[in-house]
Design a protein around this motif. Structure first.
Motif, PDB file in Angstrom:
ATOM      1  N   ARG A  68      34.303  31.344  30.356  1.00  0.00           N
ATOM      2  CA  ARG A  68      34.985  32.310  31.213  1.00  0.00           C
ATOM      3  C   ARG A  68      36.179  32.936  30.497  1.00  0.00           C
ATOM      4  O   ARG A  68      36.399  34.140  30.540  1.00  0.00           O
ATOM      5  N   GLN A  69      36.940  32.087  29.833  1.00  0.00           N
ATOM      6  CA  GLN A  69      38.097  32.582  29.090  1.00  0.00           C
ATOM      7  C   GLN A  69      37.651  33.473  27.924  1.00  0.00           C
ATOM      8  O   GLN A  69      38.231  34.534  27.674  1.00  0.00           O
ATOM      9  N   SER A  70      36.599  33.047  27.228  1.00  0.00           N
ATOM     10  CA  SER A  70      36.089  33.816  26.090  1.00  0.00           C
ATOM     11  C   SER A  70      35.642  35.203  26.517  1.00  0.00           C
ATOM     12  O   SER A  70      35.982  36.206  25.883  1.00  0.00           O
TER      13      SER A  70
ATOM     14  N   LEU B  62      29.916  40.622  24.424  1.00  0.00           N
ATOM     15  CA  LEU B  62      29.209  39.359  24.613  1.00  0.00           C
ATOM     16  C   LEU B  62      29.249  38.534  23.335  1.00  0.00           C
ATOM     17  O   LEU B  62      29.504  37.326  23.373  1.00  0.00           O
ATOM     18  N   VAL B  63      29.016  39.168  22.200  1.00  0.00           N
ATOM     19  CA  VAL B  63      29.015  38.470  20.913  1.00  0.00           C
ATOM     20  C   VAL B  63      30.384  37.872  20.617  1.00  0.00           C
ATOM     21  O   VAL B  63      30.506  36.716  20.212  1.00  0.00           O
ATOM     22  N   ARG B  64      31.439  38.664  20.810  1.00  0.00           N
ATOM     23  CA  ARG B  64      32.786  38.145  20.571  1.00  0.00           C
ATOM     24  C   ARG B  64      33.064  36.931  21.448  1.00  0.00           C
ATOM     25  O   ARG B  64      33.662  35.940  20.998  1.00  0.00           O
TER      26      ARG B  64
ATOM     27  N   SER C 262      37.375  38.740  25.647  1.00  0.00           N
ATOM     28  CA  SER C 262      36.555  39.702  24.914  1.00  0.00           C
ATOM     29  C   SER C 262      36.541  41.057  25.613  1.00  0.00           C
ATOM     30  O   SER C 262      36.602  42.104  24.967  1.00  0.00           O
ATOM     31  N   ILE C 263      36.483  41.042  26.937  1.00  0.00           N
ATOM     32  CA  ILE C 263      36.541  42.295  27.698  1.00  0.00           C
ATOM     33  C   ILE C 263      37.904  42.964  27.512  1.00  0.00           C
ATOM     34  O   ILE C 263      37.992  44.188  27.331  1.00  0.00           O
ATOM     35  N   LEU C 264      38.961  42.164  27.530  1.00  0.00           N
ATOM     36  CA  LEU C 264      40.294  42.723  27.305  1.00  0.00           C
ATOM     37  C   LEU C 264      40.403  43.342  25.914  1.00  0.00           C
ATOM     38  O   LEU C 264      40.951  44.435  25.750  1.00  0.00           O
TER      39      LEU C 264
ATOM     40  N   ALA D 163      41.349  51.670  36.230  1.00  0.00           N
ATOM     41  CA  ALA D 163      40.991  51.231  37.577  1.00  0.00           C
ATOM     42  C   ALA D 163      40.488  49.783  37.572  1.00  0.00           C
ATOM     43  O   ALA D 163      40.888  48.973  38.421  1.00  0.00           O
ATOM     44  N   ALA D 164      39.638  49.451  36.619  1.00  0.00           N
ATOM     45  CA  ALA D 164      39.060  48.106  36.563  1.00  0.00           C
ATOM     46  C   ALA D 164      40.125  47.046  36.287  1.00  0.00           C
ATOM     47  O   ALA D 164      40.180  46.016  36.976  1.00  0.00           O
ATOM     48  N   LEU D 165      40.964  47.298  35.295  1.00  0.00           N
ATOM     49  CA  LEU D 165      41.996  46.320  34.944  1.00  0.00           C
ATOM     50  C   LEU D 165      43.026  46.178  36.064  1.00  0.00           C
ATOM     51  O   LEU D 165      43.508  45.070  36.334  1.00  0.00           O
TER      52      LEU D 165
END
Length: 298
Positions: free
Chosen positions: A103-105, A89-91, A109-111, A152-154
């Protein structure tokens, strides 16, 4: 400050102090014996984060100094919020301030976080046959579950990037948030955009960066392969959702290091991670507040 955050800050220090008490560690003696331990840890910490920030920069297309700030600040917040959720979240809020929409951020960040986790897991598995210990079973389970979960998620988001399937539609209907479907699809498309042929290359950069901690542990063990393995083992312990990997961090290090070095390493880790708080102003909350208000209206 919220009491839960105060508790999260204090918890790692309490655990380290209890560990020192149990093993009868002379804290003043350990801290004054060789100041090079902290300086070396700080150096490896900075080098590791700089290298991994290059990977972040390649993925997000932001400057390295921006991704480095996001990385260091995320590490600091990781002392407060269990696991890697707070870091992501911070990133994303730092990325948002420097030109990416929310959304892009958040998707990038998740990636970034998923690549970090996979790099740690694969690095650990690579050296595991050399230094397997029955006490590592809990960490092996953590590695297996993280690899399976992220894969699985990706894969799911990659294959479903341009649509909302029936299950997702049902969930949005239940929570009465059908109007954010467009935002959700955009988020998934950015995830797919980051999951390119360079994904494996990013994992290799991540693994290389975590290998840097081997330099610090080599100063203790004088065995380069064992030092690199301990570096990855310790990083695996941080994947367990406890603030600053309290307790599990000590457990991981205790398998191969004597108590005084465990105490010193854990203290160095906590202090080094605190540095990132100086970049607190580099987060942008405006789009997050605006988006949150829109959600509440719906």
């Amino acid at each position: 400050m919220d009491k839960k955050y105060i508790a999260a800050i204090v918890l790692p220090f309490i655990v380290v102090a209890v560990y020192a008490f149990i093993f009868k560690i002379n804290i003043l003696h350990v801290l004054s014996e060789d100041p090079r331990f902290f300086l070396l840890f700080l150096l490896t910490y900075i080098v590791q984060n700089f290298i991994i920030s290059i990977k972040d920069s390649l993925l997000t297309k932001l400057r390295v100094d921006v991704t480095l700030k996001a990385r260091l600040l995320g590490n600091s917040i990781g002392l407060l919020i269990p696991g890697w959720a707070g870091q992501e979240l911070v990133r994303s809020l730092v990325y948002n301030k420097h030109g990416l929409n929310l959304r892009q951020s958040f998707s990038f960040s998740i990636l970034v976080g998923s690549i970090d986790v996979l790099a740690i897991c694969f690095g650990y598995i690579l050296f595991l046959p050399l230094y397997f210990n029955p006490l590592e079973l809990i960490f092996i389970l953590v590695v297996i579950s993280n690899i399976a979960g992220w894969a699985a998620a990706l894969s799911y988001f990659y294959l479903q990037h341009n649509k909302v399937n029936k299950v997702e539609q049902f969930i949005f209907k239940i929570i009465k948030m059908e109007r954010i479907v467009a935002d959700y699809i955009e988020f998934k498309q950015y995830l797919k955009q980051g999951t390119t042929k360079d994904f494996t290359f990013y994992i290799l950069i991540g693994a290389l960066s975590f290998t840097c901690y081997g330099g610090y542990f080599y100063y203790i063990t004088h065995n380069i392969l064992l030092s690199i393995f301990i570096a990855f083992l310790y990083q695996v312990s941080t994947l367990i959702p406890i603030p600053s990997a309290a307790i599990v961090g000590e457990l991981a290090l205790s398998i191969f290091l004597n108590p005084s070095y465990v105490f010193l390493t854990r203290l160095n880790y906590i202090v080094a991670n605190i540095i990132g708080f100086v970049f607190f102003k580099d987060m942008s909350f405006e789009e997050l507040k605006k988006w949150s208000k829109e959600i509440l209206k719906r």
